[in-house]
Write an enzyme that holds these catalytic residues in place. Structure first.
Site, PDB file in Angstrom:
ATOM      1  N   ASP A  29      10.529 -18.849 -21.594  1.00  0.00           N
ATOM      2  CA  ASP A  29       9.359 -17.946 -22.059  1.00  0.00           C
ATOM      3  C   ASP A  29       9.582 -16.684 -22.843  1.00  0.00           C
ATOM      4  O   ASP A  29       9.087 -16.393 -23.824  1.00  0.00           O
ATOM      5  CB  ASP A  29       8.258 -17.962 -21.125  1.00  0.00           C
ATOM      6  CG  ASP A  29       7.423 -19.427 -20.513  1.00  0.00           C
ATOM      7  OD1 ASP A  29       7.954 -20.277 -21.637  1.00  0.00           O
ATOM      8  OD2 ASP A  29       6.764 -19.317 -19.584  1.00  0.00           O
ATOM      9  N   VAL A  30      10.018 -15.724 -22.296  1.00  0.00           N
ATOM     10  CA  VAL A  30      10.631 -14.266 -21.987  1.00  0.00           C
ATOM     11  C   VAL A  30      11.041 -14.858 -23.850  1.00  0.00           C
ATOM     12  O   VAL A  30      10.891 -14.172 -24.946  1.00  0.00           O
ATOM     13  CB  VAL A  30      11.197 -13.537 -22.029  1.00  0.00           C
ATOM     14  CG1 VAL A  30      11.949 -12.118 -22.641  1.00  0.00           C
ATOM     15  CG2 VAL A  30      10.002 -12.740 -20.716  1.00  0.00           C
ATOM     16  N   THR A  32      11.726 -17.005 -25.916  1.00  0.00           N
ATOM     17  CA  THR A  32      10.761 -17.928 -26.403  1.00  0.00           C
ATOM     18  C   THR A  32       9.385 -17.303 -27.251  1.00  0.00           C
ATOM     19  O   THR A  32      10.180 -17.517 -28.854  1.00  0.00           O
ATOM     20  CB  THR A  32      10.135 -19.120 -25.991  1.00  0.00           C
ATOM     21  OG1 THR A  32      10.697 -19.694 -25.387  1.00  0.00           O
ATOM     22  CG2 THR A  32       9.212 -19.642 -27.085  1.00  0.00           C
ATOM     23  N   ASP A  65      16.246 -18.856 -29.375  1.00  0.00           N
ATOM     24  CA  ASP A  65      15.872 -20.694 -29.676  1.00  0.00           C
ATOM     25  C   ASP A  65      17.037 -21.028 -29.015  1.00  0.00           C
ATOM     26  O   ASP A  65      16.793 -22.374 -28.047  1.00  0.00           O
ATOM     27  CB  ASP A  65      15.891 -20.884 -31.368  1.00  0.00           C
ATOM     28  CG  ASP A  65      15.157 -22.000 -31.006  1.00  0.00           C
ATOM     29  OD1 ASP A  65      13.736 -22.770 -30.626  1.00  0.00           O
ATOM     30  OD2 ASP A  65      15.372 -22.669 -31.805  1.00  0.00           O
ATOM     31  N   ASP A  68      16.791 -21.365 -24.437  1.00  0.00           N
ATOM     32  CA  ASP A  68      15.850 -20.834 -23.666  1.00  0.00           C
ATOM     33  C   ASP A  68      15.984 -22.010 -23.396  1.00  0.00           C
ATOM     34  O   ASP A  68      15.622 -21.999 -21.983  1.00  0.00           O
ATOM     35  CB  ASP A  68      14.298 -20.880 -24.626  1.00  0.00           C
ATOM     36  CG  ASP A  68      14.098 -21.267 -25.748  1.00  0.00           C
ATOM     37  OD1 ASP A  68      15.103 -22.784 -25.966  1.00  0.00           O
ATOM     38  OD2 ASP A  68      13.286 -21.586 -26.063  1.00  0.00           O
ATOM     39  N   SER A  79       9.521 -27.979 -17.587  1.00  0.00           N
ATOM     40  CA  SER A  79       8.891 -28.014 -17.305  1.00  0.00           C
ATOM     41  C   SER A  79       7.768 -28.338 -18.463  1.00  0.00           C
ATOM     42  O   SER A  79       8.545 -28.227 -19.670  1.00  0.00           O
ATOM     43  CB  SER A  79       7.549 -27.129 -16.758  1.00  0.00           C
ATOM     44  OG  SER A  79       7.326 -25.972 -17.622  1.00  0.00           O
ATOM     45  N   ASP A  86       7.238 -24.629 -26.106  1.00  0.00           N
ATOM     46  CA  ASP A  86       8.975 -24.157 -26.902  1.00  0.00           C
ATOM     47  C   ASP A  86       8.848 -25.103 -28.395  1.00  0.00           C
ATOM     48  O   ASP A  86       9.185 -23.766 -29.542  1.00  0.00           O
ATOM     49  CB  ASP A  86      10.012 -24.203 -26.225  1.00  0.00           C
ATOM     50  CG  ASP A  86      11.287 -23.901 -27.045  1.00  0.00           C
ATOM     51  OD1 ASP A  86      11.534 -23.196 -27.742  1.00  0.00           O
ATOM     52  OD2 ASP A  86      12.357 -24.826 -27.310  1.00  0.00           O
ATOM     53  N   ASP A  90       8.162 -23.398 -32.306  1.00  0.00           N
ATOM     54  CA  ASP A  90       9.378 -23.668 -33.056  1.00  0.00           C
ATOM     55  C   ASP A  90       8.706 -23.041 -34.382  1.00  0.00           C
ATOM     56  O   ASP A  90       9.674 -23.416 -35.360  1.00  0.00           O
ATOM     57  CB  ASP A  90      10.102 -24.725 -32.731  1.00  0.00           C
ATOM     58  CG  ASP A  90      11.260 -24.466 -31.562  1.00  0.00           C
ATOM     59  OD1 ASP A  90      11.686 -23.317 -31.759  1.00  0.00           O
ATOM     60  OD2 ASP A  90      12.321 -25.500 -31.276  1.00  0.00           O
TER      61      ASP A  90
END
Length: 208
Positions: A29-30, A32, A65, A68, A79, A86, A90
């Site tokens: 997540d970081v 992303t 990108d 991640d 998940s 994500d 994008d």
């Protein structure tokens, strides 16, 4: 096209990097979030006319990108929530970059050339929508001649060599529209086959 043919090979190549980042405590997540921040910066760089620096920024934006997913895999944190996050980011990233291009053309050229990046972005969003809707309905909606990876590569080339940027955008628009048609008919064909199978099954059940 690239996603279908090369994604697995690329993912295997970055898996060791994902393992290293996991050990450093970096989460998917970081990465992303870092990616979207870098996309905003890229948009400002391009919008202000620094196209070759925009090329450098585009390449830098592609790194988080790319990584991640590898970090999520290495940490066992992959998940549906992460995939949703994500994918959503994008789309925002793409919108920022093409918005920067539109800003650049509006500020430096007369006429309607600033609409061209918006047209490419609109076609790209339709491409993404067709995949999302198709998969929601249970169909395979991947593929096409101009997916996100191809757009990234072509746009990077256009920023690196500004003289070809406009032709590159036209090529992207045409090929992205072709991809829209490809995905639409791919899902349409699957849905038609399923519809006929359902009707045949219903007819057989009615006879019995």
């Amino acid at each position: 096209m690239f996603d279908g043919n090369w994604r697995q090979a690329v993912e295997k190549g970055v898996d060791p990097i994902g393992e290293g980042l996991k050990r450093l405590g970096v989460s998917a997540d970081v990465l992303t979030v870092v990616g979207i921040i870098m996309s905003v910066a890229t948009a400002f760089i391009i919008g202000n006319g620094y196209l070759r620096w925009g090329f450098v920024a585009m390449l830098a934006t592609g790194i988080p990108d790319l990584l991640d997913g590898a970090v999520a895999k290495a940490s066992g944190s992959a998940s549906k929530r992460g995939a949703f996050f994500d994918s959503s980011i994008d789309r925002f990233s793409d919108a920022f970059v093409f918005g920067g291009l539109s800003w650049y053309y509006a500020a430096n050229f007369s006429g309607t050339l600033s609409v061209l990046p918006v047209a490419v972005m609109s076609a790209a969003l339709i491409t993404s929508y067709l995949r999302a809707k198709g998969e929601l309905l249970g169909y395979d909606a991947k593929g096409g001649i101009m997916e996100r990876a191809e757009r990234f590569i072509l746009l990077s080339a256009g920023l690196a060599f500004p003289r070809i940027l406009e032709p590159v955008l036209w090529i992207m628009l045409v090929l992205t529209c072709v991809t829209v048609v490809q995905r639409f008919f791919k899902v349409w064909k699957q849905a038609t086959v399923e519809m006929h199978a359902d009707r045949a099954e219903a007819a057989a059940a009615a006879k019995n």
